[in-house]
Motif scaffolding. Structure first.
Motif, mmCIF file in Angstrom:
data_model
loop_
_atom_site.group_PDB
_atom_site.id
_atom_site.type_symbol
_atom_site.label_atom_id
_atom_site.label_comp_id
_atom_site.label_asym_id
_atom_site.label_seq_id
_atom_site.Cartn_x
_atom_site.Cartn_y
_atom_site.Cartn_z
ATOM 1 N N TYR A 141 33.182 50.618 40.979
ATOM 2 C CA TYR A 141 33.900 50.272 39.756
ATOM 3 C C TYR A 141 33.793 48.781 39.462
ATOM 4 O O TYR A 141 33.676 48.361 38.308
ATOM 5 C CB TYR A 141 35.371 50.672 39.882
ATOM 6 C CG TYR A 141 35.622 52.157 39.758
ATOM 7 C CD1 TYR A 141 34.577 53.050 39.586
ATOM 8 C CD2 TYR A 141 36.910 52.672 39.821
ATOM 9 C CE1 TYR A 141 34.801 54.419 39.482
ATOM 10 C CE2 TYR A 141 37.154 54.038 39.719
ATOM 11 C CZ TYR A 141 36.086 54.904 39.542
ATOM 12 O OH TYR A 141 36.313 56.245 39.431
ATOM 13 N N ALA A 142 33.843 47.954 40.529
ATOM 14 C CA ALA A 142 33.761 46.504 40.333
ATOM 15 C C ALA A 142 32.408 46.129 39.754
ATOM 16 O O ALA A 142 32.298 45.290 38.832
ATOM 17 C CB ALA A 142 34.002 45.782 41.653
ATOM 18 N N GLU A 143 31.315 46.740 40.260
ATOM 19 C CA GLU A 143 29.980 46.434 39.747
ATOM 20 C C GLU A 143 29.818 46.946 38.318
ATOM 21 O O GLU A 143 29.207 46.277 37.458
ATOM 22 C CB GLU A 143 28.929 47.082 40.667
ATOM 23 C CG GLU A 143 27.490 46.852 40.229
ATOM 24 C CD GLU A 143 27.107 45.389 40.202
ATOM 25 O OE1 GLU A 143 26.168 45.048 39.454
ATOM 26 O OE2 GLU A 143 27.761 44.583 40.907
ATOM 27 N N MET A 144 30.374 48.114 38.022
ATOM 28 C CA MET A 144 30.300 48.651 36.673
ATOM 29 C C MET A 144 31.025 47.732 35.683
ATOM 30 O O MET A 144 30.549 47.472 34.579
ATOM 31 C CB MET A 144 30.924 50.045 36.639
ATOM 32 C CG MET A 144 30.747 50.786 35.316
ATOM 33 S SD MET A 144 31.577 52.393 35.356
ATOM 34 C CE MET A 144 30.801 53.130 36.804
ATOM 35 N N PHE A 145 32.176 47.209 36.102
ATOM 36 C CA PHE A 145 32.922 46.302 35.225
ATOM 37 C C PHE A 145 32.146 45.009 35.018
ATOM 38 O O PHE A 145 32.125 44.440 33.914
ATOM 39 C CB PHE A 145 34.299 46.003 35.828
ATOM 40 C CG PHE A 145 35.078 44.967 35.070
ATOM 41 C CD1 PHE A 145 35.728 45.288 33.891
ATOM 42 C CD2 PHE A 145 35.151 43.651 35.525
ATOM 43 C CE1 PHE A 145 36.431 44.327 33.169
ATOM 44 C CE2 PHE A 145 35.851 42.685 34.824
ATOM 45 C CZ PHE A 145 36.486 43.035 33.642
ATOM 46 N N ARG A 146 31.482 44.509 36.081
ATOM 47 C CA ARG A 146 30.726 43.262 35.959
ATOM 48 C C ARG A 146 29.595 43.404 34.938
ATOM 49 O O ARG A 146 29.323 42.488 34.158
ATOM 50 C CB ARG A 146 30.149 42.883 37.326
ATOM 51 C CG ARG A 146 29.504 41.493 37.357
ATOM 52 C CD ARG A 146 28.819 41.252 38.679
ATOM 53 N NE ARG A 146 27.695 42.156 38.871
ATOM 54 C CZ ARG A 146 26.495 41.981 38.310
ATOM 55 N NH1 ARG A 146 26.268 40.940 37.525
ATOM 56 N NH2 ARG A 146 25.522 42.855 38.538
ATOM 57 N N ARG A 147 28.954 44.582 34.899
ATOM 58 C CA ARG A 147 27.836 44.770 33.979
ATOM 59 C C ARG A 147 28.314 44.949 32.536
ATOM 60 O O ARG A 147 27.583 44.612 31.596
ATOM 61 C CB ARG A 147 27.009 45.995 34.401
ATOM 62 C CG ARG A 147 26.243 45.801 35.702
ATOM 63 C CD ARG A 147 25.128 46.832 35.829
ATOM 64 N NE ARG A 147 25.632 48.198 35.714
ATOM 65 C CZ ARG A 147 25.985 48.969 36.738
ATOM 66 N NH1 ARG A 147 25.869 48.485 37.986
ATOM 67 N NH2 ARG A 147 26.416 50.197 36.558
#
Length: 458
Positions: free
Chosen positions: A287-293
């Motif tokens: 989820y953290a990586e998805m939010f960063r993108r």
């Protein structure tokens, strides 16, 4: 004429940010409260997830004795679910075989049901019985019991007094008293000697202060009797029970969850975290990586959740790291206590641990509050190991805990027919180089829940 003027000045004052204030509050929480807080965060923050990589350990749960100061070696029955949730017994229904001890009110009402009372008198007496405190006293004025009953017509003051007398006639003797003197008077009939019983009644009427101060000579002078008669009557009074209600009701059992477990490894005492109380939480990387993108202004709320998630994970790590460091520093200084008991306890100040761990004294204070250490000799709150030093005749220092342990051993070894008074105990401590005032000895004896010499005599 004095002139008025305004002056501007600046001063630097430390202030805590809201997040730091919250960190302080979390640090001083018990592990159970902290775990609940983390579970709430798991339920509301999408960036947090349970770390399933490590199976949870069984959680030791031990009974705590009030202040958690006395050793609880007998209470070390290990095995309960993580995060201190009680494990329900198997389907054997083992708890169904236990008989609950009746409360004081239940015991008294049961007796009232056997008396030939009218329904109105029985209701009034039961109301009085159910208004007694745990000591068996009626602390509430009778007039304040009136609104508890919707009687028609309302009960008169004389009816309430009659109801009180009915309760005071029940067992155990002394219940329903309004003060300690009345409680003792209600028990005078248990004194078998008529002469002593009459003298005891006079003492409770005219010489209560002399009785409280153990001044038998003053009692003898005031009543015109011999000192031997006065002492015998006073001893008979002291054998009465000032808290008759304590015989009833289940004892209050408190359970504590140790944050740290102490074991001897290769001849050395070692402290380790109780992994079962450490919340198994981690950042959800996907989820953290998805939010960063896909970060954008419209996702400000998610950004706040991500920051909060990172802060929560970091706080869990820091909290338990600090607890373990403090526990290890305590163990380093108090390891003799585990080997030799309370008399080996050393004076210890928060400042010493703070300097070794590298934190502020206030942090150590918060860490030691509501945090427990399980040892082979019992479960203790971390703050139990701290005490100021008392000067000895040799110029050294002794811990109050060590003095309490010494007092306990002296009383355990005394002659039951001639128990030592607090003055005698203070004198014996002085012989051993410990200058302890009599009132301090009395305080320590009371903390140990040991009765005075008069009640220990057998």
């Amino acid at each position: 004429m004095q002139s008025l003027s305004l002056q501007l000045g600046t001063a630097l004052q430390p202030t805590l940010s809201p997040r730091l204030q919250r960190a302080v509050r979390l640090l001083q929480m018990s592990s159970l409260d902290f775990s609940q807080t983390v579970r709430d965060a798991l339920d509301t923050n999408p960036f947090l997830e349970t770390d399933e990589s490590t199976p949870p350990a069984d959680l030791p749960v031990a009974e705590a004795d009030g202040a958690a100061e006395a050793p609880l070696a007998e209470a070390q029955g290990w095995g309960a679910e993580p995060l201190a949730r009680a494990r329900v017994a198997d389907s054997d229904g083992v708890f169904d075989t236990l008989t609950a001890q009746p409360t004081l009110a239940e015991h008294l009402v049961g007796q009232l049901q056997l008396l030939p009372l009218t329904h109105r008198d029985a209701v009034l007496a039961a109301t009085v019985a159910e208004s007694l405190d745990e000591d068996g006293y009626l602390r509430t004025p009778l007039r304040e019991l009136v609104p508890l009953l919707a009687l028609d017509p309302p009960a008169e003051p004389d009816e309430w007094l009659i109801a009180l007398r009915h309760v005071q006639a029940l067992e155990p003797a002394g219940v329903g008293a309004r003060d300690v003197v009345e409680c003792l008077r209600l028990q005078l009939s248990s004194i078998p000697c008529e002469h002593k019983r009459a003298l005891a009644a006079r003492i409770l009427r005219d010489c209560v202060q002399c009785l409280a101060s153990h001044d038998g000579q003053a009692v003898a002078r005031r009543l015109g009797i011999t000192p031997e008669e006065a002492e015998a009557a006073c001893a008979a009074i002291r054998r009465l029970d000032p808290r008759p209600g304590w015989r009833f009701g289940s004892p209050s059992i408190q359970y504590v969850t140790p944050d740290v477990i102490v074991k001897k490894v290769r001849g050395q005492w070692t402290a380790m975290l109780n992994e079962a109380v450490v919340p198994r939480v981690r950042l959800n990387r996907s989820y953290a990586e998805m939010f960063r993108r896909h970060r954008g202004a419209e996702h400000a709320e998610l950004g706040a959740h991500l920051q909060e998630a990172r802060w929560t994970v970091r706080n869990v790590e820091q909290r338990f790291s600090t607890i373990l460091s403090v526990a290890q520093a305590i163990l380093k200084r108090q390891h003799r206590f585990l080997a030799y008991g309370a008399m080996a306890m050393k004076p210890l100040a928060l400042r010493e641990i703070a300097q070794e761990v590298g934190v502020h004294e206030s942090t150590v204070s918060r860490v030691t509050n509501n945090k427990f250490m399980a040892t082979p000799v019992g479960v203790f709150e971390l703050k139990y190991f701290f005490s100021r030093g008392l000067a000895t005749a040799s110029g050294g220092e002794c811990s109050p805990t060590a003095i309490r342990g010494l007092i306990q051993e002296m009383i355990a070894a005394e002659d039951n027919a001639r128990p030592m008074s607090d003055v005698d105990l203070a004198r014996q401590l002085s012989v051993q180089g410990l200058k302890v005032a009599r009132r301090t000895v009395t305080k320590y004896r009371q903390l140990l829940k040991i009765e005075p010499a008069e009640r220990r005599r057998r």
